[in-house]
Design a protein around this motif. Structure first.
Motif, PDB file in Angstrom:
ATOM      1  N   ALA A 150      43.706 -26.024  28.819  1.00  0.00           N
ATOM      2  CA  ALA A 150      42.813 -27.576  29.123  1.00  0.00           C
ATOM      3  C   ALA A 150      42.132 -27.617  27.342  1.00  0.00           C
ATOM      4  O   ALA A 150      42.419 -28.464  26.566  1.00  0.00           O
ATOM      5  CB  ALA A 150      42.069 -26.545  29.770  1.00  0.00           C
ATOM      6  N   GLU A 151      41.624 -26.521  26.619  1.00  0.00           N
ATOM      7  CA  GLU A 151      41.165 -26.689  24.982  1.00  0.00           C
ATOM      8  C   GLU A 151      41.990 -27.365  24.684  1.00  0.00           C
ATOM      9  O   GLU A 151      41.708 -27.594  23.454  1.00  0.00           O
ATOM     10  CB  GLU A 151      40.845 -25.338  25.156  1.00  0.00           C
ATOM     11  N   ALA A 152      43.765 -26.550  24.719  1.00  0.00           N
ATOM     12  CA  ALA A 152      44.317 -26.968  23.174  1.00  0.00           C
ATOM     13  C   ALA A 152      45.109 -28.426  23.763  1.00  0.00           C
ATOM     14  O   ALA A 152      45.079 -29.679  22.953  1.00  0.00           O
ATOM     15  CB  ALA A 152      45.526 -26.534  24.000  1.00  0.00           C
ATOM     16  N   LYS A 153      44.727 -28.893  24.876  1.00  0.00           N
ATOM     17  CA  LYS A 153      44.824 -30.741  25.543  1.00  0.00           C
ATOM     18  C   LYS A 153      44.429 -31.371  25.635  1.00  0.00           C
ATOM     19  O   LYS A 153      43.717 -32.502  25.777  1.00  0.00           O
ATOM     20  CB  LYS A 153      45.544 -30.399  26.432  1.00  0.00           C
ATOM     21  N   GLY A 154      42.867 -30.863  25.208  1.00  0.00           N
ATOM     22  CA  GLY A 154      41.254 -31.232  25.369  1.00  0.00           C
ATOM     23  C   GLY A 154      41.000 -31.638  26.612  1.00  0.00           C
ATOM     24  O   GLY A 154      40.661 -32.934  27.202  1.00  0.00           O
ATOM     25  N   GLU A 155      41.632 -31.362  27.762  1.00  0.00           N
ATOM     26  CA  GLU A 155      41.165 -31.251  29.225  1.00  0.00           C
ATOM     27  C   GLU A 155      40.539 -30.370  29.897  1.00  0.00           C
ATOM     28  O   GLU A 155      41.634 -30.326  30.575  1.00  0.00           O
ATOM     29  CB  GLU A 155      42.745 -32.448  29.309  1.00  0.00           C
ATOM     30  N   THR A 156      39.628 -30.298  29.865  1.00  0.00           N
ATOM     31  CA  THR A 156      39.115 -29.403  30.404  1.00  0.00           C
ATOM     32  C   THR A 156      38.400 -29.213  32.252  1.00  0.00           C
ATOM     33  O   THR A 156      38.035 -28.899  33.116  1.00  0.00           O
ATOM     34  CB  THR A 156      37.966 -28.634  29.250  1.00  0.00           C
ATOM     35  N   ARG A 157      38.351 -30.500  32.378  1.00  0.00           N
ATOM     36  CA  ARG A 157      38.145 -31.238  33.459  1.00  0.00           C
ATOM     37  C   ARG A 157      38.918 -30.575  34.135  1.00  0.00           C
ATOM     38  O   ARG A 157      37.800 -29.669  35.282  1.00  0.00           O
ATOM     39  CB  ARG A 157      38.040 -32.282  33.549  1.00  0.00           C
ATOM     40  N   TRP A 158      39.915 -29.561  34.809  1.00  0.00           N
ATOM     41  CA  TRP A 158      40.634 -29.306  35.844  1.00  0.00           C
ATOM     42  C   TRP A 158      40.202 -27.669  36.382  1.00  0.00           C
ATOM     43  O   TRP A 158      39.433 -26.673  37.295  1.00  0.00           O
ATOM     44  CB  TRP A 158      42.254 -29.094  36.428  1.00  0.00           C
ATOM     45  N   ILE A 159      40.365 -27.237  34.766  1.00  0.00           N
ATOM     46  CA  ILE A 159      39.204 -25.399  35.126  1.00  0.00           C
ATOM     47  C   ILE A 159      38.416 -25.588  34.773  1.00  0.00           C
ATOM     48  O   ILE A 159      37.889 -24.722  35.988  1.00  0.00           O
ATOM     49  CB  ILE A 159      40.336 -24.624  33.442  1.00  0.00           C
ATOM     50  N   GLU A 160      37.143 -26.321  34.861  1.00  0.00           N
ATOM     51  CA  GLU A 160      35.981 -26.663  34.605  1.00  0.00           C
ATOM     52  C   GLU A 160      36.099 -26.692  36.749  1.00  0.00           C
ATOM     53  O   GLU A 160      34.935 -26.097  37.645  1.00  0.00           O
ATOM     54  CB  GLU A 160      35.600 -27.321  34.021  1.00  0.00           C
ATOM     55  N   ILE A 161      36.457 -27.623  36.917  1.00  0.00           N
ATOM     56  CA  ILE A 161      36.031 -27.763  38.949  1.00  0.00           C
ATOM     57  C   ILE A 161      36.745 -25.955  39.262  1.00  0.00           C
ATOM     58  O   ILE A 161      35.977 -26.081  39.947  1.00  0.00           O
ATOM     59  CB  ILE A 161      37.196 -28.782  39.046  1.00  0.00           C
ATOM     60  N   LEU A 162      38.049 -25.578  39.378  1.00  0.00           N
ATOM     61  CA  LEU A 162      38.555 -24.638  39.453  1.00  0.00           C
ATOM     62  C   LEU A 162      37.068 -23.286  39.107  1.00  0.00           C
ATOM     63  O   LEU A 162      36.939 -22.414  40.274  1.00  0.00           O
ATOM     64  CB  LEU A 162      39.569 -24.250  38.718  1.00  0.00           C
ATOM     65  N   GLU A 163      36.754 -23.520  37.665  1.00  0.00           N
ATOM     66  CA  GLU A 163      36.053 -22.454  37.816  1.00  0.00           C
ATOM     67  C   GLU A 163      34.575 -22.801  38.807  1.00  0.00           C
ATOM     68  O   GLU A 163      33.618 -21.722  39.428  1.00  0.00           O
ATOM     69  CB  GLU A 163      35.096 -22.301  36.406  1.00  0.00           C
ATOM     70  N   ARG A 164      34.016 -23.408  38.871  1.00  0.00           N
ATOM     71  CA  ARG A 164      32.730 -23.756  39.863  1.00  0.00           C
ATOM     72  C   ARG A 164      33.693 -23.630  41.148  1.00  0.00           C
ATOM     73  O   ARG A 164      32.432 -22.951  42.247  1.00  0.00           O
ATOM     74  CB  ARG A 164      32.340 -25.711  39.612  1.00  0.00           C
ATOM     75  N   LEU A 165      34.464 -23.797  42.455  1.00  0.00           N
ATOM     76  CA  LEU A 165      35.102 -23.858  43.904  1.00  0.00           C
ATOM     77  C   LEU A 165      35.102 -22.616  43.605  1.00  0.00           C
ATOM     78  O   LEU A 165      34.902 -21.713  44.024  1.00  0.00           O
ATOM     79  CB  LEU A 165      36.625 -24.332  43.517  1.00  0.00           C
ATOM     80  N   ARG A 166      35.194 -21.772  42.850  1.00  0.00           N
ATOM     81  CA  ARG A 166      34.942 -20.294  42.117  1.00  0.00           C
ATOM     82  C   ARG A 166      34.620 -19.603  42.466  1.00  0.00           C
ATOM     83  O   ARG A 166      34.129 -18.878  43.294  1.00  0.00           O
ATOM     84  CB  ARG A 166      36.312 -19.879  41.747  1.00  0.00           C
ATOM     85  N   GLU A 167      33.116 -20.147  41.861  1.00  0.00           N
ATOM     86  CA  GLU A 167      31.637 -19.746  42.195  1.00  0.00           C
ATOM     87  C   GLU A 167      31.725 -19.955  43.658  1.00  0.00           C
ATOM     88  O   GLU A 167      30.340 -18.842  44.044  1.00  0.00           O
ATOM     89  CB  GLU A 167      30.998 -20.191  41.658  1.00  0.00           C
ATOM     90  N   LEU A 168      31.537 -21.017  44.323  1.00  0.00           N
ATOM     91  CA  LEU A 168      31.252 -21.099  45.648  1.00  0.00           C
ATOM     92  C   LEU A 168      32.127 -20.890  46.267  1.00  0.00           C
ATOM     93  O   LEU A 168      31.152 -20.861  47.287  1.00  0.00           O
ATOM     94  CB  LEU A 168      31.206 -23.344  45.425  1.00  0.00           C
TER      95      LEU A 168
END
Ligand code: SDX
Length: 381
Positions: A288-306
């Motif tokens: 995600a960081e290499a491609k400059g597209e962090t939105r999927w990992i951000e959603i994944l991390e938020r869902l994980r917390e929830l």
């Protein structure tokens, strides 16, 4: 068992939960402590230092290979990369809209026609078939991925490892080195997982002394379901549906309120974090960081917390892999076939173990239907 009883009284929970159905020296899952081993080696050690080819050897032979043994396996895999022309022709006739797991299942079944040694179930013969299948599954998946788009399959390269070759054959260009290594590590992480549903299927089929093509065909069908390997594609579909990190809370609240199963969470054995997901999360973030597209990992991390806060559930192996493959430019519906490209090593390892010490697998059912029902002629019903 009492002499008058026709079967043992032992009952099992639904879905054979907690039942030990076979002895195996291949791998073990400690679901309480979140530890996964292949032939005694910790998955973390393998993911860090090993390669998929070395892991394949480990699963089939019970120990890491010496250099000449690894070279011999690599040579054997390279020698088996070419698919029979008849199977390519068959794949050309598959509907372009066919599910790739169905295409893979049908192609693998057909591969058996063209392997004259496929019914040799001796250790030597079965190892040879295992090498053939392990080499050819990635070729089938990549070829179908292109044929359905009207493109010709790309010839495999004998100097590439399985991971690099797969990405090369799928896209027609040499993958970037770091991506190929991440993909190789993903293959290591998915290689075996004890008696999961597809591996159990392969052992049941092998237990009848059917051939390895049959055992693997059945295993592919089992893996395709959304409760098993099919979850990785569905996780990515979920991310695309959510679209933005800011929508994650609302989406999950609605999904849980409507009693939806959230793909990529929960596991029959792990009661803690799946050790494989630690690596897959890392890969997903790195890409995600290499491609400059962090939105999927951000959603994944938020869902994980929830999900942890709401349901005390952890992500499983299928949770992060999809977003990593997506960022590598792989089509969504090839994620589950990629699981098979790796798990072929575990399936064939278990089939080898089953053949080596075989007894037919034939449990009993607890009959809950009626008895003494009289036959009524059709006109009187
Ligand atoms: C794989 O077995 C293996 O080793 C498989 C695997 C491998 O490497 O081979 O690890 C690969 O298959 C990973 C799993 C991929 N599947 C999914 O991500 C699909 C979503 N997960 C689930 O449907 C579920 O967690 C399973 C299928 C993975 C496990 O099912 P179980 O053991 O039968 O558990 P269950 O469905 O009976 O759930 C127990 C409870 C229920 O709540 P209660 O009714 O007791 O209140 O947990 C809840 C479930 O509702 N629950 C979930 C949930 N998973 C479990 N709730 C919401 N979302 C989920 N994902």
């Amino acid at each position: 068992m009492d002499k008058a009883e026709s079967k043992p009284a032992a009952k099992t929970g639904a879905g054979l939960e907690g039942v030990v159905a076979a002895e195996s020296a291949i791998g073990d899952v400690d679901g309480v402590n979140g530890v996964l081993i292949y032939q005694g080696l910790n998955i973390h050690d393998l993911a860090e230092h090993s390669t998929f080819e070395e892991t394949v050897y480990l699963l089939w032979h019970g120990r890491l290979p010496k250099r000449d043994e690894l070279d011999a396996l690599k040579q054997e895999l390279s020698a088996n990369l070419r698919l029979p022309e008849e199977v390519i022709e068959l794949m050309r006739r598959f509907p372009a809209k066919a599910e790739p797991m169905d295409a893979l299942r049908t192609a693998v079944s057909a591969l058996g026609f063209y392997d004259p040694g496929g019914r040799d179930l001796s250790r030597e013969g079965a190892l040879r078939t295992a090498a053939r299948l392990t080499a050819q599954l990635p070729v089938v998946v990549a070829a179908f991925g292109r044929l359905r788009d009207g493109q010709e399959p790309v010839e495999s390269r004998a100097d590439f490892n399985i991971a690099t070759n797969f990405l090369y054959m799928l896209k027609g260009e040499e993958p970037e080195e770091r991506e190929a290594r991440i993909f190789d590590q993903c293959l290591i992480l998915h290689a075996d997982h004890e008696l999961n549903a597809s591996t159990f299927t392969s052992r049941v089929i092998a237990g009848t002394l059917a051939d390895m093509y049959g055992a693997v065909t059945g295993a592919i069908a089992a893996l395709s379901g959304p409760l098993h390997g099919g979850a990785n594609t569905n996780v990515m579909k979920m991310l695309l549906e959510i679209g933005e990190p800011a929508r994650a809370d609302e989406w999950l609240a609605e999904a849980l309120a409507s009693k939806k199963k959230i793909m990529g969470f929960g596991h029959r054995v792990y009661k803690t974090e799946d050790p494989r997901s630690v690596w897959l999360r890392r890969f997903s973030r790195e890409l995600a960081e290499a491609k400059g597209e962090t939105r999927w990992i951000e959603i994944l991390e938020r869902l994980r917390e929830l999900m942890f806060a709401e349901k005390k559930l952890y992500p499983n192996v299928d949770y992060y892999s999809g977003s990593a493959y997506y960022l590598m430019g792989i089509p969504l519906d090839l994620f589950t076939p990629i699981f098979a490209v790796s798990r072929i090593s575990g399936w064939t390892g278990h089939v080898l173990e089953q053949y080596a010490n075989n007894r037919l697998i034939r449990p009993r059912a607890e009959y809950i239907g009626p008895r003494d029902v009289k036959y009524v002629p059709i006109d009187e019903r």
